[in-house]
Design a protein around this motif. Structure first.
Motif: not given
Length: 610
Positions: A584-592, A601-610
């Motif tokens: 909680a309250g952390s900045a994370l990088t999501v890889e799909v 496969g190779r991953a798509a990435r997006i940064a999120i704040m939770v």
């Protein structure tokens, strides 16, 4: 064949050589005699040949150079009747048949020797008291078959004295080609083709071993096609005994039938003479305009030179689902390079022959660093500067239609790129612009370039599959070694790479978004497919994998926080999971990434704040 007479030439600058003219008393060459012994050395009587002794090959890439010999027969064109008489041993004669510059008469007998000449010129072989004689339709009619010569009764019964028929239009070839020896091109084989208007599909060809100009060959071809068209008209006549005076091959006129007719058959039938005739073109007419003999294409007699070798692991180049890595070898060299033998080196170190390389590939090196680019836009700012292996290698521009067909596709490092324009900036140097980046799922490599990396123009007919040649398939993660050995290579040239199986790796998902929801974050994305590069129907691309599965990984810096598998293109990082991870309250990088049948496969990435 007309006996050739060799014309004396100045001594060759290549080296000393001896010419044997093929006479019946030809002696054994002393060099051959010294090699095998005079008792076993053939004299090759009846065969003309040249023998080079101590020919220096260093100036010709250490191989035998291209040699051209000119043999002259008669000093002037020869009467066709003379050719026929010589080929037949004097048994066939003729008058006014025209001239030939040269004719190669061959065959098992006189019929085979003269058949091409008779067919191409539309001649007829007639027999009479003077023996066999060749006649041309252009000689005109020998006479006229009068109406009173026909008979309407045979053996007391009525018959039709005249029967006419016409062949189908499509029985006449729509195009006729004549292959001949072109006098303007050192008697190399030339082809002239004439097309008629109207219906029809079939094409025919005539092989005529005669030396002639392109104009003459085209006129002859047009005359034969015209004769085939006229020859659709046939006629059978029933005549009295006086018709025995006519011979097969005679050209005549017939009362109430326009034009000239050639008698093809004469038969005594039921106390009457049956004549079978075919219409032939009359003299005159307009011949087609002048023809071009073409140009002699001479290969440069350059040294073979060393081989350059590239071993590549390609993404899928065609639509369809790959089941094995797409491994290809491209080989090339200087202007004199032709091909090289390929070898695959196994784990034991044994080199297994893998056939030969394909055609000479267009390859080189990148001279300037290519900046990162987008796969969704045409990059008109960046330029790609390359230096090719040889100055005779060419790159060409392409319009949208040509690009859509796959033209100007190149592999730069690991990224597939297409270019619109190519401008030569110096010797071997080219500048490419209008770049389509990251094609076929290679956008991951668009930011991983370096100066000096490899450049290869992708042309499938210039790529070889060495593993297919040895009946093997590449294993993912294995190290593959391929060697090439050409005429100009002192040692084998080797290329080595780790097999990643680019054709088996699902491309990264697109349109990855994150939306805040009560207590968490919902992720959504759109899958792609390694079998659906053309959006032809507006529907979803095919799956191309055994099942639809994805792996979602949450990263905090370099540390993995959570890995989740899902079978749908969405996943929610809910409050319970956030609490369990303490993120909680952390900045994370999501890889799909999509989980494929053979690879992740190779991953798509997006940064999120939770």
């Amino acid at each position: 064949m007309l006996a050739p007479r060799c014309r004396e030439r100045e001594p060759s600058t290549l080296s000393a050589f001896r010419v044997h003219r093929g006479g019946e008393g030809q002696a054994v060459d002393p060099l051959i005699a010294s090699a095998v012994g005079e008792a076993h050395a053939p004299a090759h009587r009846g065969i003309a040949y040249a023998l080079f002794e101590d020919l220096a090959l260093a100036d010709y890439g250490n191989r035998i150079p291209s040699l051209t010999f000119e043999v002259e027969a008669d000093d002037a064109p020869v009467a066709l009747a003379q050719v026929a008489a010589q080929a037949s041993g004097g048994r066939v004669s003729g008058v006014g048949l025209g001239l030939v510059e040269g004719y190669a008469a061959s065959g098992a007998d006189m019929v085979e020797a003269l058949a091409p000449l008779i067919e191409a010129r539309g001649l007829a072989l007639t027999s009479g008291e003077a023996g066999l004689r060749l006649r041309a339709a252009a000689d005109g009619a020998s006479g006229t078959i009068r109406a009173e010569a026909l008979t309407a009764r045979v053996n007391g019964r009525s018959v039709d004295p005249e029967q006419r028929s016409s062949g189908a239009v499509d029985a006449v070839p729509v195009a006729l080609s004549l292959r001949h020896y072109d006098a303007a091109r050192d008697c190399q084989t030339g082809v002239q083709r004439v097309v008629r208007p109207g219906a029809g599909r079939q094409e025919q060809g005539i092989d005529l071993p005669e030396a002639m100009s392109a104009d003459r060959a085209r006129a002859l071809t047009a005359a034969r096609l015209n004769a085939a068209w006229s020859g659709r008209a046939r006629m059978d006549l029933r005549c009295g005994w006086d018709a025995l005076a006519w011979n097969a091959g005679d050209v005549v006129r017939v009362d109430r039938a326009p034009g000239l007719w050639r008698i093809e058959e004469r038969e005594w039938e039921a106390m009457a003479v049956r004549l079978a005739l075919r219409r032939v073109p009359g003299a005159g007419g307009t011949l087609p305009a002048g023809a071009s003999p073409g140009a002699i294409v001479r290969q440069e007699d350059a040294p073979h030179g060393p081989t350059s070798l590239m071993l590549v692991d390609l993404p899928p180049l065609r639509d369809g689902v790959a089941s094995a890595p797409s491994i290809a070898v491209a080989a090339s060299g200087g202007p004199g390079w032709r091909s090289a033998a390929l070898f695959v080196t196994g784990a034991s170190g044994e080199a297994v022959p893998a056939g030969r390389s394909a055609g000479r590939g267009v390859m080189g090196r990148v001279e300037t660093l290519l900046a990162p680019g987008s796969a969704t836009l045409v990059d008109r700012r960046a330029t790609l500067d390359v230096m090719l292996l040889a100055d005779d290698m060419m790159l060409a521009p392409a319009d949208e239609a040509m690009l859509g067909q796959g033209r100007n596709l190149c592999l730069v490092g690991r990224e597939l790129i297409q270019f619109e324009a190519a401008a030569k900036t110096g010797a071997r140097r080219w500048r490419l612009t209008g770049l389509r980046r990251g094609l076929r799922g290679t956008e991951w490599a668009a930011g991983d370039h370096r100066t000096g990396e490899s450049f290869l123009l992708i042309e499938e007919d210039r790529l070889a599959d060495p593993l297919h040649a040895v009946g093997q398939a590449a294993d993912l993660g294995a190290t593959l070694r391929v060697a090439a050995l050409g005429l100009g290579d002192v040692e084998p040239v080797e290329a080595m790479m780790a097999v990643t199986g680019e054709a088996l790796i699902p491309p990264a998902p697109v349109h990855l978004t994150a939306q805040a929801v009560t207590g968490g974050v919902t992720l959504r994305w759109v899958r792609r497919s390694r079998a659906g590069w053309r959006w032809s129907s507006g529907s979803d691309v095919p799956l191309a994998e055994e099942s639809e599965r994805y792996v979602v990984r949450l990263m905090q810096g370099e540390q993995a926080v959570r890995d989740v598998e899902t079978s749908v293109p969405t996943w929610t990082y809910d409050a319970a999971a956030i609490a369990a991870d303490g993120s909680a309250g952390s900045a994370l990088t999501v890889e799909v990434a999509q989980l494929g049948t053979h690879a992740t496969g190779r991953a798509a990435r997006i940064a999120i704040m939770v």
